[in-house]
Design a protein around this motif. Sequence first.
Motif, short mmCIF file in Angstrom:
data_model
loop_
_atom_site.label_atom_id
_atom_site.label_comp_id
_atom_site.label_asym_id
_atom_site.label_seq_id
_atom_site.Cartn_x
_atom_site.Cartn_y
_atom_site.Cartn_z
N THR A 74 -5.40 -0.97 -11.25
CA THR A 74 -6.71 -0.59 -11.80
C THR A 74 -6.75 -0.58 -13.31
O THR A 74 -7.82 -0.67 -13.91
CB THR A 74 -7.11 0.80 -11.28
OG1 THR A 74 -6.08 1.75 -11.61
CG2 THR A 74 -7.28 0.78 -9.77
N ASP A 129 0.83 -1.21 0.00
CA ASP A 129 0.00 0.00 0.00
C ASP A 129 0.86 1.26 0.00
O ASP A 129 0.53 2.26 -0.66
CB ASP A 129 -0.93 0.01 1.21
CG ASP A 129 -1.99 -1.08 1.16
OD1 ASP A 129 -2.25 -1.63 0.07
OD2 ASP A 129 -2.56 -1.40 2.23
N ALA A 156 2.21 1.87 -3.57
CA ALA A 156 1.17 2.40 -4.46
C ALA A 156 0.87 3.86 -4.15
O ALA A 156 0.64 4.67 -5.05
CB ALA A 156 -0.09 1.55 -4.33
N ASP A 157 0.88 4.21 -2.86
CA ASP A 157 0.63 5.59 -2.47
C ASP A 157 1.79 6.50 -2.87
O ASP A 157 1.58 7.60 -3.40
CB ASP A 157 0.41 5.65 -0.96
CG ASP A 157 0.14 7.07 -0.47
OD1 ASP A 157 -0.91 7.63 -0.83
OD2 ASP A 157 0.99 7.62 0.26
N ARG A 191 -5.23 -5.07 -5.87
CA ARG A 191 -6.21 -4.03 -5.53
C ARG A 191 -5.81 -2.67 -6.09
O ARG A 191 -6.65 -1.79 -6.28
CB ARG A 191 -6.37 -3.95 -4.01
CG ARG A 191 -6.95 -5.20 -3.38
CD ARG A 191 -7.22 -4.99 -1.89
NE ARG A 191 -7.76 -6.21 -1.28
CZ ARG A 191 -7.03 -7.09 -0.62
NH1 ARG A 191 -5.73 -6.88 -0.46
NH2 ARG A 191 -7.57 -8.18 -0.11
N HIS A 192 -4.52 -2.50 -6.35
CA HIS A 192 -4.04 -1.21 -6.87
C HIS A 192 -3.84 -1.23 -8.39
O HIS A 192 -3.57 -0.18 -8.98
CB HIS A 192 -2.71 -0.86 -6.20
CG HIS A 192 -2.81 -0.66 -4.72
ND1 HIS A 192 -3.37 0.47 -4.17
CD2 HIS A 192 -2.41 -1.45 -3.68
CE1 HIS A 192 -3.33 0.37 -2.84
NE2 HIS A 192 -2.74 -0.78 -2.52
N ALA A 240 -1.41 -6.21 -4.09
CA ALA A 240 -1.04 -5.44 -5.29
C ALA A 240 -2.19 -5.38 -6.28
O ALA A 240 -2.42 -4.34 -6.93
CB ALA A 240 0.18 -6.07 -5.94
N ARG A 258 0.61 4.72 -8.20
CA ARG A 258 0.09 3.61 -8.99
C ARG A 258 0.95 2.38 -8.70
O ARG A 258 2.03 2.49 -8.09
CB ARG A 258 0.13 3.92 -10.48
CG ARG A 258 1.54 4.22 -10.99
CD ARG A 258 1.52 4.73 -12.42
NE ARG A 258 1.08 3.69 -13.35
CZ ARG A 258 0.76 3.93 -14.63
NH1 ARG A 258 0.81 5.17 -15.09
NH2 ARG A 258 0.38 2.95 -15.41
N LEU A 259 0.51 1.22 -9.14
CA LEU A 259 1.31 0.01 -9.06
C LEU A 259 0.93 -0.86 -10.24
O LEU A 259 -0.22 -1.26 -10.39
CB LEU A 259 1.09 -0.73 -7.74
CG LEU A 259 1.95 -1.98 -7.51
CD1 LEU A 259 3.43 -1.63 -7.58
CD2 LEU A 259 1.62 -2.63 -6.18
#
Length: 251
Positions: free
Chosen positions: A136, A81, A84-85, A133-134, A131, A89-90
């Motif tokens: 998108t 997390d 990604a923050d 979840r990020h 991962a 993005r990731l």
Amino acid sequence: MNTQTRTGLDGRAAMVIGGSRGIGAAVVRRLAEDGADVAFTYLADTAAADKVVAAVEEAGRRALALRVDSADAAALRAAVDTVADRFGRLDILVNNAARYPVGPIEELGLDEFDRTIAVNVRAPFVASTAAARHMTGGGSIVTIGSLVAERTVFPGYGLYSMSKTALTGLTKGLARDLGSRGIRANIVHPGPTDTDLSPADGPYSDVVRSHTALGRYADPAEIAATVAHLAGDDSRYITGTSVLVDGGFTI
């Protein structure tokens, strides 16, 4: 600075679980050379992690090193997390951290079993689900397995082989579950690779080398090249696949 992009990862954000040495460090460097910002976890060697950070920055990309024990599921999930923050993005996750237990199967106790499963199997599951979840806009998850998942030649590798074999099932499950979202999952099984844990000049290296068709150990960069390919758009129709990079060891 290396400005040549070989697999078109410009603007991507990547995370390597276990990236301070060996194959993991080579993967971090290659992804950065190909244009990605790269974060990675490490367990204890801060000096080694600093060198990898410097290599990423020398390639002109952003770097982030996070000290995380992969056996700590909550810490690993939080690290994903954080990446990604920080990067906004990731896109790429590489599961590389692993324990390497070797010894007669009847002498490996439950503590070693539990720790090995926590790092080699549970951690890739935790990191991959976090991962995803990020991711998108699609993404790529690449897990580092081992040739022993395909061929266990020498005694003493029962626990390690089991843990790496489990990752093939995880990879197929991820590929099926996440494919509708454009997220791909693949596993790379390296053969004998010249690292500090398995040096090409080690005491049993001649025997190991003799089992390969090419008669040599891989350089970690050769494994990293395959990982970079699977992370990039040139492999966008490849998912759920096991890729052997073993010099013909499993022939």
